[in-house]
Design a protein around this motif. Sequence first.
Motif, PDB file in Angstrom:
ATOM      1  N   LEU A 224      43.803   8.333  23.869  1.00  0.00           N
ATOM      2  CA  LEU A 224      43.092   8.288  24.863  1.00  0.00           C
ATOM      3  C   LEU A 224      42.419   8.052  26.060  1.00  0.00           C
ATOM      4  CD1 LEU A 224      41.633  11.492  25.093  1.00  0.00           C
ATOM      5  CD2 LEU A 224      40.112  10.907  23.392  1.00  0.00           C
ATOM      6  N   LEU A 225      42.518   8.051  27.458  1.00  0.00           N
ATOM      7  CA  LEU A 225      41.145   7.101  28.336  1.00  0.00           C
ATOM      8  C   LEU A 225      40.543   8.130  28.439  1.00  0.00           C
ATOM      9  CD1 LEU A 225      39.791   5.289  29.834  1.00  0.00           C
ATOM     10  CD2 LEU A 225      42.577   5.160  31.299  1.00  0.00           C
ATOM     11  N   ASP A 226      39.540   8.670  27.815  1.00  0.00           N
ATOM     12  CA  ASP A 226      38.311   9.320  28.544  1.00  0.00           C
ATOM     13  C   ASP A 226      37.858   8.725  29.484  1.00  0.00           C
ATOM     14  OD1 ASP A 226      36.920  11.605  28.779  1.00  0.00           O
ATOM     15  OD2 ASP A 226      35.239  10.928  27.727  1.00  0.00           O
ATOM     16  N   ALA A 227      37.929   8.725  31.180  1.00  0.00           N
ATOM     17  CA  ALA A 227      37.740   6.849  31.692  1.00  0.00           C
ATOM     18  C   ALA A 227      35.691   6.718  32.466  1.00  0.00           C
ATOM     19  CB  ALA A 227      38.287   6.815  32.785  1.00  0.00           C
ATOM     20  N   PRO A 228      35.380   5.468  32.021  1.00  0.00           N
ATOM     21  CA  PRO A 228      33.580   5.828  32.784  1.00  0.00           C
ATOM     22  C   PRO A 228      34.062   6.492  34.207  1.00  0.00           C
ATOM     23  CG  PRO A 228      34.472   3.734  31.857  1.00  0.00           C
ATOM     24  CD  PRO A 228      35.970   4.486  31.837  1.00  0.00           C
ATOM     25  N   CYS A 229      32.784   7.046  34.331  1.00  0.00           N
ATOM     26  CA  CYS A 229      33.821   7.933  35.836  1.00  0.00           C
ATOM     27  C   CYS A 229      32.185   8.037  36.264  1.00  0.00           C
ATOM     28  CB  CYS A 229      33.574   9.794  35.734  1.00  0.00           C
ATOM     29  SG  CYS A 229      33.351  10.641  34.816  1.00  0.00           S
ATOM     30  N   SER A 230      31.512   8.746  37.703  1.00  0.00           N
ATOM     31  CA  SER A 230      30.630   9.427  38.630  1.00  0.00           C
ATOM     32  C   SER A 230      29.629   9.923  37.599  1.00  0.00           C
ATOM     33  CB  SER A 230      30.821   9.308  39.231  1.00  0.00           C
ATOM     34  OG  SER A 230      31.617  10.691  40.015  1.00  0.00           O
ATOM     35  N   GLY A 231      30.417  10.729  36.321  1.00  0.00           N
ATOM     36  CA  GLY A 231      29.432  11.818  35.988  1.00  0.00           C
ATOM     37  C   GLY A 231      28.836  13.096  36.579  1.00  0.00           C
ATOM     38  N   MET A 232      29.322  13.316  38.207  1.00  0.00           N
ATOM     39  CA  MET A 232      29.357  14.118  39.033  1.00  0.00           C
ATOM     40  C   MET A 232      29.037  16.225  37.993  1.00  0.00           C
ATOM     41  SD  MET A 232      29.899  12.552  42.346  1.00  0.00           S
ATOM     42  CE  MET A 232      28.661  13.745  43.436  1.00  0.00           C
ATOM     43  N   GLY A 233      29.805  16.119  37.050  1.00  0.00           N
ATOM     44  CA  GLY A 233      30.659  17.340  36.665  1.00  0.00           C
ATOM     45  C   GLY A 233      29.549  17.813  35.899  1.00  0.00           C
TER      46      GLY A 233
END
Length: 476
Positions: A321-330
């Motif tokens: 599982l790659l729940d990737a670091p992201c911009s979190g805009m959701g």
Amino acid sequence: MPIFPKISLRPEVENYLKEGFMNKEAVSASGKETAEKKFETLLNRLSHPPSFTTVRVNTHLASVQHVKTLLLDEFQKQFNGLSVPVLQHPDLPDVLLIPVIGPRKNIEKRPCEAVVGAQCGNAVLRGAHVYVPGIVSASSFMKAGDVVSVYSDINGKCKKGAREFDGTKVFLGNGISALSRKEIFSGLSELKGIGVRMTEPIYLSPSFDNVLPSYLFLQNLPSAVVTRVLNPQPGEKILDMCAAPGGKTTHIAALMHDQGEVIALDKISSKVEKIKQNASLLGLNSIKAFCFDGTKALKLDMIVDAEGAPPFSPESFDRILLDAPCSGMGQRPNMAYTWTLREVMSYQPLQRKLFSVAVQLLKPGGLLVYSTCTITLAENEEQVAWALGTFPCLRLQPQEPQIGGEGMLGAGLSLEQLRQLQRFDPSTVPSQDTDLDALRDASAEDMIRLANKDCIGFFIAKFLKWKSTPEKDLQK
């Protein structure tokens, strides 16, 4: 009409996001006016909380029905006898849904005010009380026991300790102050408890502070879907590459009946401790958590390290599982997003580094699930197109359960490929009020349908590694 203004973004970030949603493929398919309306609806929905609070039952220690009964008793106490339904999700049997009542528009604002930071305000809208560290301003005459109107400083302009604030603030509801102004701003670092206990929030959500902590994990609905899509099996060796705080990690272990090996990585030591605490609290022994950078998780030499510790040999995991670091805009609710365009765009290369390592660590025949809690095209569908073009050993797979919508046009993926993705898009649901009368009239099917759509923005892709690939091909 929305009760809050649309999410506030830096102009360059809003333009970047709009370009993604107004790309040539999307505009050609639906028309410019429809695409633009969808984008504006999305910005409005992001500033409001989802229609349901979602909790995952720890089926390793308790049955769903037992926990549901305990929750119904708890909510009777919290809501002073109001009957609020608790629904079991038909496609996610360990997930319970509790409708959020609101926005309530008849709450009288009080002269005594407390202003909280934006993050604290977001938590209050999802059922939390106000904790002392979140308070940035309080009326000069505020004392313990006062009825206080709570506001969110969505733009971060209020100075710590101010006696009043006339800048942009959003009303969150009323509560009872547990402390005086003097006590809140006394400078005592140990003051971390509840500062204002919310009694009349704009959105009535249950509080889960110390509620059945071994039996429940507070988790957004798409986050519970991800682990089901991964479909872990007892006895497998599974890697959660960016695991903190451990919601998906513990879900993986529970679905495996705690049989097998779940490796959880995070590069921040305090977050790794949180994973370990959650695993212990939920009674799960198959989880091994390490403070380690996922981009360096591939062993590049044959030197034997401590058994089971990173870095790992190539092709050593059954599922990743790659729940990737992201911009979190959701994330919702979020009334103000302060990141710069440079910060938003910094995640795509990091995600690709992590993805490349994941492909090499996955066994032939293994499954890789990639997910983010953001809505940008660059971090979602564009990453899928890049992955399929870069790694011939990967094939996109259909997902089960399929609860979200299909992927978004704009990355050059075929319609069949888009149908194999899941994009949870809050813009598909118009703003609406939920009151007790509406709940009594609604069917369970209607409420489940709403919960599936009116959640955070999220993205899931599932890949099969159908053959082993020489390392030179994976280094493209």
